[in-house]
Design an enzyme around this catalytic site. Sequence first.
Site, PDB file in Angstrom:
ATOM      1  N   SER A  32       0.313  -1.090  -0.110  1.00  0.00           N
ATOM      2  CA  SER A  32       0.077  -0.219   0.291  1.00  0.00           C
ATOM      3  C   SER A  32       0.623   1.498   0.488  1.00  0.00           C
ATOM      4  CB  SER A  32      -0.859  -0.530   1.312  1.00  0.00           C
ATOM      5  OG  SER A  32      -1.666   0.911   1.544  1.00  0.00           O
ATOM      6  N   CYS A 143      -0.105   3.985  10.316  1.00  0.00           N
ATOM      7  CA  CYS A 143       0.904   5.183   9.450  1.00  0.00           C
ATOM      8  C   CYS A 143       1.215   5.801  10.978  1.00  0.00           C
ATOM      9  CB  CYS A 143      -0.086   5.628   8.935  1.00  0.00           C
ATOM     10  SG  CYS A 143       0.123   6.543   8.321  1.00  0.00           S
ATOM     11  N   LYS A 178      -2.539  -4.545   9.607  1.00  0.00           N
ATOM     12  CA  LYS A 178      -1.170  -4.196   8.886  1.00  0.00           C
ATOM     13  C   LYS A 178      -0.914  -3.821  10.685  1.00  0.00           C
ATOM     14  CE  LYS A 178       1.262  -2.308   6.300  1.00  0.00           C
ATOM     15  NZ  LYS A 178       1.725  -1.419   4.791  1.00  0.00           N
ATOM     16  N   GLY A 230      12.230   0.356   3.387  1.00  0.00           N
ATOM     17  CA  GLY A 230      13.240   0.311   2.025  1.00  0.00           C
ATOM     18  C   GLY A 230      14.159  -0.698   2.965  1.00  0.00           C
ATOM     19  N   GLY A 256       9.063  -5.092   3.762  1.00  0.00           N
ATOM     20  CA  GLY A 256      10.020  -3.895   4.799  1.00  0.00           C
ATOM     21  C   GLY A 256      11.221  -4.706   4.346  1.00  0.00           C
ATOM     22  N   THR A 279       9.039   0.050  -0.905  1.00  0.00           N
ATOM     23  CA  THR A 279       9.860   1.687  -1.840  1.00  0.00           C
ATOM     24  C   THR A 279      10.466   0.722  -2.768  1.00  0.00           C
ATOM     25  OG1 THR A 279       9.633   1.858   0.425  1.00  0.00           O
ATOM     26  CG2 THR A 279      11.747   2.625  -0.925  1.00  0.00           C
TER      27      THR A 279
HETATM   28  C1  LIG Z   1       5.510   6.851   0.324  1.00  0.00           C
HETATM   29  C2  LIG Z   1       5.361   5.247   0.695  1.00  0.00           C
HETATM   30  C3  LIG Z   1       3.652   5.519   1.385  1.00  0.00           C
HETATM   31  C4  LIG Z   1       3.099   4.695   1.808  1.00  0.00           C
HETATM   32  N1  LIG Z   1       2.188   4.560   2.393  1.00  0.00           N
HETATM   33  C5  LIG Z   1       1.101   3.675   2.834  1.00  0.00           C
HETATM   34  C6  LIG Z   1      -0.589   3.626   2.937  1.00  0.00           C
HETATM   35  O1  LIG Z   1      -1.055   4.580   2.868  1.00  0.00           O
HETATM   36  N2  LIG Z   1      -1.012   2.649   3.607  1.00  0.00           N
HETATM   37  C7  LIG Z   1      -0.195   1.503   4.031  1.00  0.00           C
HETATM   38  O2  LIG Z   1      -0.495   0.574   5.467  1.00  0.00           O
HETATM   39  N3  LIG Z   1       1.688   2.040   3.888  1.00  0.00           N
HETATM   40  C8  LIG Z   1       1.943   2.723   3.859  1.00  0.00           C
HETATM   41  N4  LIG Z   1       3.076   2.624   3.571  1.00  0.00           N
HETATM   42  C9  LIG Z   1       3.993   1.492   3.562  1.00  0.00           C
HETATM   43  C10 LIG Z   1       4.401   0.473   3.300  1.00  0.00           C
HETATM   44  O3  LIG Z   1       2.836  -0.296   2.674  1.00  0.00           O
HETATM   45  C11 LIG Z   1       5.382  -0.460   3.783  1.00  0.00           C
HETATM   46  O4  LIG Z   1       4.643  -1.000   4.863  1.00  0.00           O
HETATM   47  C12 LIG Z   1       6.666  -0.254   3.909  1.00  0.00           C
HETATM   48  O5  LIG Z   1       6.772   0.860   3.059  1.00  0.00           O
HETATM   49  C13 LIG Z   1       7.730  -1.362   4.306  1.00  0.00           C
HETATM   50  O6  LIG Z   1       7.687  -1.939   3.525  1.00  0.00           O
HETATM   51  P1  LIG Z   1       8.922  -1.188   2.438  1.00  0.00           P
HETATM   52  O7  LIG Z   1      10.010  -0.948   3.017  1.00  0.00           O
HETATM   53  O8  LIG Z   1       9.092  -2.145   1.230  1.00  0.00           O
HETATM   54  O9  LIG Z   1       8.782  -0.483   1.559  1.00  0.00           O
HETATM   55  C14 LIG Z   1       3.488   3.691   2.663  1.00  0.00           C
HETATM   56  C15 LIG Z   1       5.094   3.286   2.120  1.00  0.00           C
HETATM   57  C16 LIG Z   1       5.819   4.687   2.087  1.00  0.00           C
HETATM   58  C17 LIG Z   1       7.266   4.594   1.324  1.00  0.00           C
END
Ligand SMILES: Cc1cc2nc3c(=O)[nH]c(=O)nc-3n(C[C@H](O)[C@H](O)[C@H](O)COP(=O)(O)O)c2cc1C
Length: 325
Positions: A32, A143, A178, A230, A256, A279
Amino acid sequence: MKNSAATNGMVTPDLSVKLGTVTFKNPILVASGTFGYGAEAKQWCDIEQLGGVVTKSVSWKPRMGNPPHRIIETASGMLNSIGLANVGVHTFVKEKLPYLAKFDTKIIANIAASSMEEYRDVLEHIEANAVENLAGYEINISCPNVKDGGLSFGTSVERTEELTTLLRASTDRILMIKLTPNVTSVAPFAEACERAGADAVSLINTLVGMSIDIYTHEPRLNTVTGGLSGPAIKPIALAQVYQARKACRIPVIGMGGIVTVEDAVEFFIAGADMVQVGTANFVYPDAGVRVAEGLAEFMRDQKIGKISELVNSLRVRAELKAAGW
Ligand SMILES: Cc1cc2nc3c(=O)[nH]c(=O)nc-3n(C[C@H](O)[C@H](O)[C@H](O)COP(=O)(O)O)c2cc1C
Protein backbone atom coordinates in the site's frame (compact mmCIF):
# COMPACT_ATOMS: atom_id res chain seq x y z
CA MET A 1 10.65 -35.09 -28.20
CA LYS A 2 9.15 -31.95 -26.73
CA ASN A 3 11.54 -30.10 -24.47
CA SER A 4 8.98 -29.55 -21.69
CA ALA A 5 9.59 -29.16 -17.97
CA ALA A 6 8.10 -32.60 -17.43
CA THR A 7 10.30 -34.40 -19.97
CA ASN A 8 13.41 -32.72 -18.57
CA GLY A 9 12.58 -34.00 -15.12
CA MET A 10 12.54 -30.38 -13.98
CA VAL A 11 10.29 -29.17 -11.21
CA THR A 12 7.51 -26.85 -12.40
CA PRO A 13 7.01 -24.78 -9.27
CA ASP A 14 3.53 -24.03 -8.02
CA LEU A 15 3.56 -20.47 -6.72
CA SER A 16 -0.14 -20.26 -5.91
CA VAL A 17 -1.25 -19.47 -2.37
CA LYS A 18 -4.64 -19.93 -0.78
CA LEU A 19 -5.76 -17.46 1.85
CA GLY A 20 -9.17 -18.37 3.21
CA THR A 21 -11.17 -19.23 0.09
CA VAL A 22 -9.12 -17.02 -2.24
CA THR A 23 -6.35 -18.36 -4.46
CA PHE A 24 -3.59 -15.92 -5.42
CA LYS A 25 -1.53 -16.85 -8.50
CA ASN A 26 1.67 -16.15 -6.60
CA PRO A 27 2.62 -14.86 -3.14
CA ILE A 28 3.90 -11.46 -4.31
CA LEU A 29 1.78 -8.39 -3.60
CA VAL A 30 2.68 -4.74 -4.02
CA ALA A 31 2.48 -2.74 -0.78
CA SER A 32 0.00 0.00 0.00
CA GLY A 33 1.11 3.53 -0.85
CA THR A 34 3.90 2.43 -3.17
CA PHE A 35 1.88 1.49 -6.26
CA GLY A 36 -0.94 4.03 -6.20
CA TYR A 37 -4.16 2.46 -7.42
CA GLY A 38 -2.49 0.55 -10.26
CA ALA A 39 -2.82 3.08 -13.10
CA GLU A 40 0.30 4.94 -11.96
CA ALA A 41 2.56 1.92 -12.51
CA LYS A 42 0.78 0.21 -15.39
CA GLN A 43 3.02 1.48 -18.18
CA TRP A 44 6.09 -0.09 -16.54
CA CYS A 45 4.62 -3.10 -14.83
CA ASP A 46 2.55 -6.07 -16.04
CA ILE A 47 0.05 -6.00 -13.18
CA GLU A 48 -1.31 -9.43 -14.10
CA GLN A 49 2.02 -11.04 -13.17
CA LEU A 50 1.48 -9.99 -9.55
CA GLY A 51 -0.33 -12.07 -6.95
CA GLY A 52 -2.23 -8.91 -6.10
CA VAL A 53 -2.27 -5.17 -5.55
CA VAL A 54 -2.75 -3.61 -2.13
CA THR A 55 -4.22 -0.18 -2.80
CA LYS A 56 -3.23 3.11 -1.17
CA SER A 57 -4.92 3.60 2.22
CA VAL A 58 -8.39 5.02 1.70
CA SER A 59 -10.40 6.98 4.26
CA TRP A 60 -14.02 8.19 4.30
CA LYS A 61 -13.24 11.70 3.03
CA PRO A 62 -10.45 12.62 0.59
CA ARG A 63 -7.23 13.73 2.30
CA MET A 64 -4.62 16.13 0.94
CA GLY A 65 -1.90 14.65 3.13
CA ASN A 66 0.94 16.57 4.75
CA PRO A 67 2.67 19.58 3.16
CA PRO A 68 6.11 19.04 1.54
CA HIS A 69 8.83 17.95 2.08
CA ARG A 70 7.27 14.60 2.58
CA ILE A 71 9.82 12.22 1.07
CA ILE A 72 13.52 12.12 1.95
CA GLU A 73 16.14 9.61 0.86
CA THR A 74 18.24 8.08 3.64
CA ALA A 75 21.01 5.48 3.75
CA SER A 76 19.46 2.37 2.20
CA GLY A 77 15.97 3.71 2.75
CA MET A 78 13.31 6.34 2.46
CA LEU A 79 11.60 8.55 5.03
CA ASN A 80 8.05 9.56 4.21
CA SER A 81 5.39 11.67 5.80
CA ILE A 82 2.79 11.51 3.04
CA GLY A 83 0.06 11.68 5.67
CA LEU A 84 -2.43 9.29 4.04
CA ALA A 85 -3.19 11.51 1.03
CA ASN A 86 -6.01 9.71 -0.77
CA VAL A 87 -9.05 10.20 -2.98
CA GLY A 88 -11.65 9.19 -0.37
CA VAL A 89 -13.79 6.09 -0.47
CA HIS A 90 -16.48 7.45 -2.84
CA THR A 91 -14.01 8.18 -5.64
CA PHE A 92 -12.21 4.95 -4.78
CA VAL A 93 -15.26 2.80 -5.51
CA LYS A 94 -16.34 4.90 -8.49
CA GLU A 95 -12.99 5.13 -10.30
CA LYS A 96 -10.11 3.23 -8.75
CA LEU A 97 -11.74 -0.10 -7.96
CA PRO A 98 -13.39 -0.47 -11.42
CA TYR A 99 -10.02 0.34 -13.05
CA LEU A 100 -8.23 -2.41 -11.14
CA ALA A 101 -11.14 -4.81 -11.71
CA LYS A 102 -10.06 -5.05 -15.37
CA PHE A 103 -6.88 -6.92 -14.48
CA ASP A 104 -6.56 -10.61 -13.81
CA THR A 105 -5.09 -10.17 -10.34
CA LYS A 106 -6.44 -9.83 -6.80
CA ILE A 107 -7.17 -6.54 -5.08
CA ILE A 108 -6.72 -5.91 -1.39
CA ALA A 109 -8.25 -2.59 -0.34
CA ASN A 110 -6.24 -0.90 2.40
CA ILE A 111 -8.26 1.23 4.82
CA ALA A 112 -7.09 3.96 7.21
CA ALA A 113 -9.32 5.87 9.60
CA SER A 114 -9.34 7.79 12.83
CA SER A 115 -12.27 6.09 14.57
CA MET A 116 -13.78 2.61 14.80
CA GLU A 117 -16.90 3.88 13.02
CA GLU A 118 -14.91 5.36 10.15
CA TYR A 119 -13.05 2.07 9.59
CA ARG A 120 -16.39 0.22 9.56
CA ASP A 121 -18.15 2.73 7.28
CA VAL A 122 -15.32 2.73 4.73
CA LEU A 123 -15.20 -1.07 4.69
CA GLU A 124 -18.98 -1.38 4.34
CA HIS A 125 -19.04 1.18 1.51
CA ILE A 126 -16.40 -0.79 -0.40
CA GLU A 127 -18.22 -4.03 0.41
CA ALA A 128 -21.44 -2.59 -1.06
CA ASN A 129 -19.58 -1.67 -4.27
CA ALA A 130 -17.27 -4.67 -4.45
CA VAL A 131 -15.83 -5.98 -7.71
CA GLU A 132 -15.24 -9.64 -8.48
CA ASN A 133 -11.48 -9.68 -7.88
CA LEU A 134 -11.67 -7.81 -4.56
CA ALA A 135 -10.07 -10.42 -2.32
CA GLY A 136 -10.36 -8.49 0.91
CA TYR A 137 -9.08 -5.73 3.14
CA GLU A 138 -5.87 -4.67 4.80
CA ILE A 139 -6.58 -2.54 7.84
CA ASN A 140 -3.91 0.07 8.40
CA ILE A 141 -3.64 0.60 12.16
CA SER A 142 -0.01 1.49 11.85
CA CYS A 143 0.59 4.77 9.99
CA PRO A 144 3.19 6.69 12.00
CA ASN A 145 3.01 10.04 10.23
CA VAL A 146 -0.45 11.42 10.89
CA LYS A 147 -1.80 12.19 14.34
CA ASP A 148 -5.13 10.45 13.70
CA GLY A 149 -3.86 7.71 11.41
CA GLY A 150 -4.76 4.64 13.40
CA LEU A 151 -1.55 4.22 15.37
CA SER A 152 -3.59 4.73 18.55
CA PHE A 153 -5.28 1.45 17.59
CA GLY A 154 -2.08 -0.20 16.47
CA THR A 155 -0.23 0.40 19.73
CA SER A 156 -3.04 -0.90 21.97
CA VAL A 157 -3.72 -4.64 22.06
CA GLU A 158 -7.24 -4.05 23.40
CA ARG A 159 -8.19 -1.57 20.68
CA THR A 160 -6.65 -3.80 18.00
CA GLU A 161 -8.82 -6.67 19.17
CA GLU A 162 -11.96 -4.51 19.47
CA LEU A 163 -11.52 -3.06 15.96
CA THR A 164 -10.83 -6.47 14.42
CA THR A 165 -13.97 -7.90 16.08
CA LEU A 166 -16.06 -5.00 14.76
CA LEU A 167 -14.78 -5.30 11.19
CA ARG A 168 -15.03 -9.10 11.19
CA ALA A 169 -18.79 -8.71 11.51
CA SER A 170 -18.92 -6.60 8.31
CA THR A 171 -17.19 -8.87 5.79
CA ASP A 172 -16.63 -12.48 4.80
CA ARG A 173 -13.73 -11.45 2.57
CA ILE A 174 -10.11 -11.65 3.74
CA LEU A 175 -9.55 -9.40 6.75
CA MET A 176 -5.88 -8.65 7.20
CA ILE A 177 -4.62 -6.37 9.98
CA LYS A 178 -1.47 -4.37 9.24
CA LEU A 179 0.70 -4.17 12.35
CA THR A 180 3.17 -1.52 13.37
CA PRO A 181 6.78 -2.26 14.27
CA ASN A 182 6.71 0.70 16.68
CA VAL A 183 5.86 -1.47 19.71
CA THR A 184 7.93 -3.49 22.17
CA SER A 185 6.67 -6.82 20.78
CA VAL A 186 4.32 -7.67 17.91
CA ALA A 187 3.42 -11.04 19.44
CA PRO A 188 0.44 -9.91 21.60
CA PHE A 189 -0.94 -7.94 18.63
CA ALA A 190 -0.78 -10.97 16.32
CA GLU A 191 -2.46 -13.06 19.03
CA ALA A 192 -5.22 -10.44 19.46
CA CYS A 193 -5.93 -10.37 15.71
CA GLU A 194 -6.23 -14.15 15.63
CA ARG A 195 -8.55 -14.16 18.68
CA ALA A 196 -10.79 -11.55 17.04
CA GLY A 197 -11.16 -13.55 13.82
CA ALA A 198 -8.71 -11.88 11.41
CA ASP A 199 -7.70 -14.04 8.43
CA ALA A 200 -4.11 -12.75 8.42
CA VAL A 201 -1.73 -10.19 9.83
CA SER A 202 0.60 -8.14 7.66
CA LEU A 203 3.77 -6.45 8.84
CA ILE A 204 5.72 -4.25 8.99
CA ASN A 205 4.56 -0.72 8.35
CA THR A 206 7.24 1.96 8.53
CA LEU A 207 9.41 2.71 11.57
CA VAL A 208 9.43 6.19 13.10
CA GLY A 209 12.54 8.02 11.93
CA MET A 210 13.93 11.50 11.26
CA SER A 211 16.56 13.39 9.31
CA ILE A 212 18.13 16.80 10.04
CA ASP A 213 19.76 19.50 7.88
CA ILE A 214 22.87 20.29 9.90
CA TYR A 215 23.30 23.78 8.36
CA THR A 216 19.82 25.09 9.08
CA HIS A 217 19.21 22.80 12.09
CA GLU A 218 15.81 22.12 10.58
CA PRO A 219 14.16 18.73 10.23
CA ARG A 220 14.18 17.59 6.61
CA LEU A 221 10.57 16.42 6.78
CA ASN A 222 7.81 18.93 7.29
CA THR A 223 6.33 16.80 10.05
CA VAL A 224 9.75 16.48 11.80
CA THR A 225 9.47 12.69 12.03
CA GLY A 226 8.21 10.25 9.42
CA GLY A 227 8.14 6.58 8.45
CA LEU A 228 11.34 4.78 7.48
CA SER A 229 11.10 2.06 4.81
CA GLY A 230 13.31 0.25 2.31
CA PRO A 231 16.32 -2.07 2.66
CA ALA A 232 17.39 -0.31 5.87
CA ILE A 233 14.47 -1.89 7.75
CA LYS A 234 14.66 -5.43 6.37
CA PRO A 235 16.41 -7.09 9.33
CA ILE A 236 13.88 -5.56 11.73
CA ALA A 237 10.99 -6.66 9.53
CA LEU A 238 12.34 -10.21 9.31
CA ALA A 239 12.64 -10.47 13.08
CA GLN A 240 9.11 -9.18 13.57
CA VAL A 241 7.67 -11.57 10.96
CA TYR A 242 9.45 -14.41 12.78
CA GLN A 243 7.95 -13.27 16.11
CA ALA A 244 4.44 -12.93 14.64
CA ARG A 245 4.73 -16.39 13.04
CA LYS A 246 5.55 -17.92 16.43
CA ALA A 247 2.69 -16.05 18.13
CA CYS A 248 -0.27 -16.98 15.88
CA ARG A 249 -1.54 -19.66 13.51
CA ILE A 250 -3.19 -17.36 10.95
CA PRO A 251 -1.20 -16.48 7.80
CA VAL A 252 1.50 -13.82 8.09
CA ILE A 253 2.16 -11.43 5.21
CA GLY A 254 5.69 -10.03 5.42
CA MET A 255 7.18 -6.83 4.11
CA GLY A 256 9.93 -4.34 4.77
CA GLY A 257 12.86 -3.71 2.46
CA ILE A 258 12.20 -6.43 -0.11
CA VAL A 259 13.98 -5.59 -3.38
CA THR A 260 15.26 -8.93 -4.69
CA VAL A 261 13.99 -12.49 -4.79
CA GLU A 262 16.59 -13.40 -2.17
CA ASP A 263 15.04 -10.83 0.19
CA ALA A 264 11.61 -12.38 -0.35
CA VAL A 265 12.89 -15.91 0.23
CA GLU A 266 14.28 -14.85 3.61
CA PHE A 267 10.78 -13.69 4.56
CA PHE A 268 9.21 -17.00 3.52
CA ILE A 269 11.79 -18.93 5.52
CA ALA A 270 11.14 -16.69 8.55
CA GLY A 271 7.43 -17.58 8.37
CA ALA A 272 5.69 -15.33 5.84
CA ASP A 273 2.99 -17.00 3.70
CA MET A 274 3.02 -14.09 1.26
CA VAL A 275 5.12 -10.93 0.91
CA GLN A 276 4.63 -7.36 -0.24
CA VAL A 277 7.11 -5.26 -2.19
CA GLY A 278 6.99 -1.56 -1.27
CA THR A 279 9.70 1.09 -1.54
CA ALA A 280 11.48 -0.88 -4.28
CA ASN A 281 8.62 0.14 -6.62
CA PHE A 282 9.94 3.72 -6.56
CA VAL A 283 13.20 2.47 -8.12
CA TYR A 284 11.79 -0.32 -10.29
CA PRO A 285 8.00 0.00 -10.80
CA ASP A 286 8.06 -3.66 -11.88
CA ALA A 287 9.93 -4.77 -8.75
CA GLY A 288 7.09 -7.09 -7.69
CA VAL A 289 7.06 -8.84 -11.08
CA ARG A 290 10.85 -9.21 -10.98
CA VAL A 291 10.56 -10.85 -7.56
CA ALA A 292 7.74 -13.16 -8.74
CA GLU A 293 9.76 -14.25 -11.80
CA GLY A 294 12.89 -14.68 -9.68
CA LEU A 295 10.95 -16.79 -7.22
CA ALA A 296 9.83 -19.25 -9.91
CA GLU A 297 13.45 -19.55 -11.05
CA PHE A 298 14.77 -19.97 -7.50
CA MET A 299 12.23 -22.71 -6.80
CA ARG A 300 13.11 -24.50 -10.03
CA ASP A 301 16.83 -24.33 -9.20
CA GLN A 302 16.26 -25.52 -5.65
CA LYS A 303 13.74 -28.19 -6.74
CA ILE A 304 11.03 -26.70 -4.55
CA GLY A 305 7.63 -27.78 -5.88
CA LYS A 306 5.35 -25.65 -3.72
CA ILE A 307 5.85 -22.31 -2.04
CA SER A 308 4.50 -23.81 1.20
CA GLU A 309 7.68 -25.92 1.41
CA LEU A 310 9.65 -22.71 1.91
CA VAL A 311 7.30 -21.09 4.42
CA ASN A 312 8.41 -21.23 8.04
CA SER A 313 11.35 -23.46 7.16
CA LEU A 314 13.89 -21.74 9.41
CA ARG A 315 16.22 -24.24 11.01
CA VAL A 316 16.75 -23.25 14.60
CA ARG A 317 18.80 -25.66 16.73
CA ALA A 318 16.65 -27.63 19.20
CA GLU A 319 18.40 -26.22 22.26
CA LEU A 320 17.81 -22.65 21.05
CA LYS A 321 14.13 -23.43 20.36
CA ALA A 322 13.80 -24.90 23.83
CA ALA A 323 15.27 -21.69 25.21
CA GLY A 324 12.52 -19.70 23.45
CA TRP A 325 14.43 -18.28 20.44
C1 LIG B 1 5.68 6.63 0.24
C2 LIG B 1 5.02 5.57 1.06
C3 LIG B 1 3.65 5.62 1.30
C4 LIG B 1 3.04 4.63 2.07
N1 LIG B 1 1.69 4.70 2.27
C5 LIG B 1 1.07 3.70 2.97
C6 LIG B 1 -0.34 3.71 3.11
O1 LIG B 1 -1.07 4.55 2.60
N2 LIG B 1 -0.89 2.69 3.86
C7 LIG B 1 -0.15 1.69 4.42
O2 LIG B 1 -0.71 0.78 5.07
N3 LIG B 1 1.20 1.66 4.27
C8 LIG B 1 1.81 2.63 3.56
N4 LIG B 1 3.17 2.60 3.40
C9 LIG B 1 3.95 1.51 4.03
C10 LIG B 1 4.27 0.37 3.07
O3 LIG B 1 3.09 -0.21 2.58
C11 LIG B 1 5.15 -0.71 3.76
O4 LIG B 1 4.46 -1.23 4.88
C12 LIG B 1 6.49 -0.17 4.26
O5 LIG B 1 6.97 0.83 3.41
C13 LIG B 1 7.54 -1.25 4.43
O6 LIG B 1 7.80 -1.94 3.23
P1 LIG B 1 8.99 -1.48 2.19
O7 LIG B 1 10.24 -1.31 3.01
O8 LIG B 1 9.06 -2.58 1.20
O9 LIG B 1 8.55 -0.20 1.61
C14 LIG B 1 3.81 3.57 2.63
C15 LIG B 1 5.19 3.53 2.38
C16 LIG B 1 5.81 4.50 1.61
C17 LIG B 1 7.28 4.40 1.36
